[in-house]
Design a protein around this motif. Sequence first.
Motif, PDB file in Angstrom:
ATOM      1  N   THR A 134     -71.443 -10.397 -12.843  1.00  0.00           N
ATOM      2  CA  THR A 134     -70.768 -10.263 -11.533  1.00  0.00           C
ATOM      3  C   THR A 134     -69.283  -9.975 -11.797  1.00  0.00           C
ATOM      4  O   THR A 134     -68.786 -10.169 -12.901  1.00  0.00           O
ATOM      5  CB  THR A 134     -70.862 -11.582 -10.718  1.00  0.00           C
ATOM      6  N   PHE A 135     -68.601  -9.506 -10.747  1.00  0.00           N
ATOM      7  CA  PHE A 135     -67.159  -9.273 -10.833  1.00  0.00           C
ATOM      8  C   PHE A 135     -66.413 -10.416 -10.157  1.00  0.00           C
ATOM      9  O   PHE A 135     -66.787 -10.846  -9.061  1.00  0.00           O
ATOM     10  CB  PHE A 135     -66.797  -7.936 -10.165  1.00  0.00           C
ATOM     11  N   ASP A 136     -65.376 -10.901 -10.813  1.00  0.00           N
ATOM     12  CA  ASP A 136     -64.539 -11.957 -10.232  1.00  0.00           C
ATOM     13  C   ASP A 136     -63.587 -11.362  -9.201  1.00  0.00           C
ATOM     14  O   ASP A 136     -63.214 -12.030  -8.235  1.00  0.00           O
ATOM     15  CB  ASP A 136     -63.729 -12.644 -11.339  1.00  0.00           C
ATOM     16  N   LEU A 137     -63.192 -10.092  -9.440  1.00  0.00           N
ATOM     17  CA  LEU A 137     -62.248  -9.415  -8.547  1.00  0.00           C
ATOM     18  C   LEU A 137     -62.633  -7.945  -8.428  1.00  0.00           C
ATOM     19  O   LEU A 137     -62.967  -7.302  -9.429  1.00  0.00           O
ATOM     20  CB  LEU A 137     -60.820  -9.520  -9.114  1.00  0.00           C
ATOM     21  N   VAL A 138     -62.601  -7.416  -7.216  1.00  0.00           N
ATOM     22  CA  VAL A 138     -62.786  -5.977  -6.956  1.00  0.00           C
ATOM     23  C   VAL A 138     -61.559  -5.477  -6.214  1.00  0.00           C
ATOM     24  O   VAL A 138     -61.176  -6.068  -5.193  1.00  0.00           O
ATOM     25  CB  VAL A 138     -64.050  -5.703  -6.108  1.00  0.00           C
ATOM     26  N   PHE A 139     -60.896  -4.428  -6.734  1.00  0.00           N
ATOM     27  CA  PHE A 139     -59.749  -3.824  -6.058  1.00  0.00           C
ATOM     28  C   PHE A 139     -60.187  -2.476  -5.510  1.00  0.00           C
ATOM     29  O   PHE A 139     -60.586  -1.582  -6.272  1.00  0.00           O
ATOM     30  CB  PHE A 139     -58.565  -3.653  -7.029  1.00  0.00           C
ATOM     31  N   LEU A 140     -60.160  -2.323  -4.191  1.00  0.00           N
ATOM     32  CA  LEU A 140     -60.592  -1.090  -3.531  1.00  0.00           C
ATOM     33  C   LEU A 140     -59.373  -0.252  -3.175  1.00  0.00           C
ATOM     34  O   LEU A 140     -58.481  -0.714  -2.442  1.00  0.00           O
ATOM     35  CB  LEU A 140     -61.391  -1.409  -2.263  1.00  0.00           C
ATOM     36  N   ASP A 141     -59.318   0.971  -3.740  1.00  0.00           N
ATOM     37  CA  ASP A 141     -58.180   1.853  -3.464  1.00  0.00           C
ATOM     38  C   ASP A 141     -58.592   3.309  -3.600  1.00  0.00           C
ATOM     39  O   ASP A 141     -57.791   4.171  -3.954  1.00  0.00           O
ATOM     40  CB  ASP A 141     -57.037   1.524  -4.439  1.00  0.00           C
ATOM     41  N   HIS A 142     -59.851   3.593  -3.303  1.00  0.00           N
ATOM     42  CA  HIS A 142     -60.348   4.960  -3.415  1.00  0.00           C
ATOM     43  C   HIS A 142     -60.488   5.596  -2.040  1.00  0.00           C
ATOM     44  O   HIS A 142     -59.738   5.229  -1.114  1.00  0.00           O
ATOM     45  CB  HIS A 142     -61.663   4.980  -4.231  1.00  0.00           C
ATOM     46  N   TRP A 143     -61.404   6.509  -1.838  1.00  0.00           N
ATOM     47  CA  TRP A 143     -61.549   7.160  -0.530  1.00  0.00           C
ATOM     48  C   TRP A 143     -61.788   6.100   0.530  1.00  0.00           C
ATOM     49  O   TRP A 143     -62.659   5.235   0.368  1.00  0.00           O
ATOM     50  CB  TRP A 143     -62.721   8.133  -0.550  1.00  0.00           C
ATOM     51  N   LYS A 144     -61.052   6.131   1.617  1.00  0.00           N
ATOM     52  CA  LYS A 144     -61.059   5.025   2.591  1.00  0.00           C
ATOM     53  C   LYS A 144     -62.396   4.910   3.314  1.00  0.00           C
ATOM     54  O   LYS A 144     -62.789   3.827   3.692  1.00  0.00           O
ATOM     55  CB  LYS A 144     -59.906   5.204   3.586  1.00  0.00           C
ATOM     56  N   ASP A 145     -63.106   6.021   3.431  1.00  0.00           N
ATOM     57  CA  ASP A 145     -64.420   5.966   4.109  1.00  0.00           C
ATOM     58  C   ASP A 145     -65.520   5.481   3.160  1.00  0.00           C
ATOM     59  O   ASP A 145     -66.674   5.383   3.548  1.00  0.00           O
ATOM     60  CB  ASP A 145     -64.767   7.334   4.708  1.00  0.00           C
ATOM     61  N   ARG A 146     -65.141   5.188   1.895  1.00  0.00           N
ATOM     62  CA  ARG A 146     -66.137   4.664   0.955  1.00  0.00           C
ATOM     63  C   ARG A 146     -66.020   3.149   0.779  1.00  0.00           C
ATOM     64  O   ARG A 146     -66.858   2.552   0.115  1.00  0.00           O
ATOM     65  CB  ARG A 146     -65.970   5.346  -0.410  1.00  0.00           C
ATOM     66  N   TYR A 147     -64.964   2.544   1.339  1.00  0.00           N
ATOM     67  CA  TYR A 147     -64.795   1.088   1.115  1.00  0.00           C
ATOM     68  C   TYR A 147     -66.028   0.319   1.604  1.00  0.00           C
ATOM     69  O   TYR A 147     -66.578  -0.515   0.891  1.00  0.00           O
ATOM     70  CB  TYR A 147     -63.582   0.571   1.891  1.00  0.00           C
ATOM     71  N   LEU A 148     -66.466   0.593   2.847  1.00  0.00           N
ATOM     72  CA  LEU A 148     -67.581  -0.174   3.405  1.00  0.00           C
ATOM     73  C   LEU A 148     -68.913   0.137   2.716  1.00  0.00           C
ATOM     74  O   LEU A 148     -69.585  -0.790   2.235  1.00  0.00           O
ATOM     75  CB  LEU A 148     -67.682   0.029   4.921  1.00  0.00           C
ATOM     76  N   PRO A 149     -69.313   1.406   2.605  1.00  0.00           N
ATOM     77  CA  PRO A 149     -70.588   1.670   1.923  1.00  0.00           C
ATOM     78  C   PRO A 149     -70.614   1.139   0.483  1.00  0.00           C
ATOM     79  O   PRO A 149     -71.630   0.618   0.031  1.00  0.00           O
ATOM     80  CB  PRO A 149     -70.730   3.192   1.961  1.00  0.00           C
ATOM     81  N   ASP A 150     -69.496   1.243  -0.227  1.00  0.00           N
ATOM     82  CA  ASP A 150     -69.472   0.753  -1.620  1.00  0.00           C
ATOM     83  C   ASP A 150     -69.511  -0.774  -1.681  1.00  0.00           C
ATOM     84  O   ASP A 150     -70.113  -1.341  -2.600  1.00  0.00           O
ATOM     85  CB  ASP A 150     -68.261   1.309  -2.366  1.00  0.00           C
ATOM     86  N   THR A 151     -68.899  -1.439  -0.712  1.00  0.00           N
ATOM     87  CA  THR A 151     -68.975  -2.902  -0.649  1.00  0.00           C
ATOM     88  C   THR A 151     -70.426  -3.334  -0.431  1.00  0.00           C
ATOM     89  O   THR A 151     -70.925  -4.261  -1.078  1.00  0.00           O
ATOM     90  CB  THR A 151     -68.070  -3.443   0.474  1.00  0.00           C
ATOM     91  N   LYS A 152     -71.127  -2.613   0.418  1.00  0.00           N
ATOM     92  CA  LYS A 152     -72.542  -2.942   0.672  1.00  0.00           C
ATOM     93  C   LYS A 152     -73.385  -2.693  -0.579  1.00  0.00           C
ATOM     94  O   LYS A 152     -74.289  -3.471  -0.900  1.00  0.00           O
ATOM     95  CB  LYS A 152     -73.055  -2.131   1.865  1.00  0.00           C
TER      96      LYS A 152
END
Length: 214
Positions: A134-152
Amino acid sequence: TQSTRPQRLLSAVQKNATRGDPRSVVKAIDHFCRHKEWAMNVGDEKGCILDSVVTEVNPHTVLELGTYCGYSTVRIASLLPPHAKLITLEFNPDYAAVARQVIAWAGLEEKVQLVEGASSDWIPKLKEQFGIQTFDLVFLDHWKDRYLPDTKLIEEFGLLRKGSVLLADNVICPGTPDYLEYVRSSPQYKSQYFKSHLEYTKVEDGLEKSVFLG
Ligand SMILES: O=C(NC/C=C/[C@H]1O[C@@H](Sc2ccncc2)[C@H](O)[C@@H]1O)c1cc([N+](=O)[O-])cc(O)c1O
Ligand SMILES: [Mg+2]
């Protein structure tokens, strides 16, 4: 042939930063972006919030989505404990090539695995490819419309544990409304907004920190 902005940013690092000194690399990029050419690094103001979250989490495994020139990669990796690993995903090969050299100039190659390709293709493969639980930390800073689908996707492939932290850049500007609505309304997350400004400007932006409750 004309150089690109990432190439000019790299030249500024090689000219003004000390090899093996991550803080001088961060300083050189911030100076270049504030005084020469704006670039979409998380920047010095939001970067301090990023630093405080990394220090608090003290992660052994970090996933970064969107390397760009490696600015936040260097900030995060410079704060990691020994043997910790940062996997950063970058789609654009030209950006990846610059980021590798920025990370190397900072002397952080040992802590960073830069993977070229799309997050949606790689997230399902991270466990088998890199022996990650598992990841202890995820930093999201890529295409803004990918934050939600990638989180899922990250949830679906069991890459989070109770207490894992998601930290998202640009939740106000350019904005990630669907992601923000999700983490703020889901019972699986405890979310908190850190108000700041868009890098090198006076425009409001901020980071959203969301703790996965399992
Ligand atoms: O658009 C922004 N960021 C998108 C970043 C995208 C980065 O991530 C990959 S895409 C990818 C990487 C991995 N997997 C899939 C896709 C791109 O090649 C780029 O390196 C942005 C824009 C502003 N702004 O003010 O306009 C400010 C910011 O702080 C920003 O982050
Ligand atoms: Mg950003």
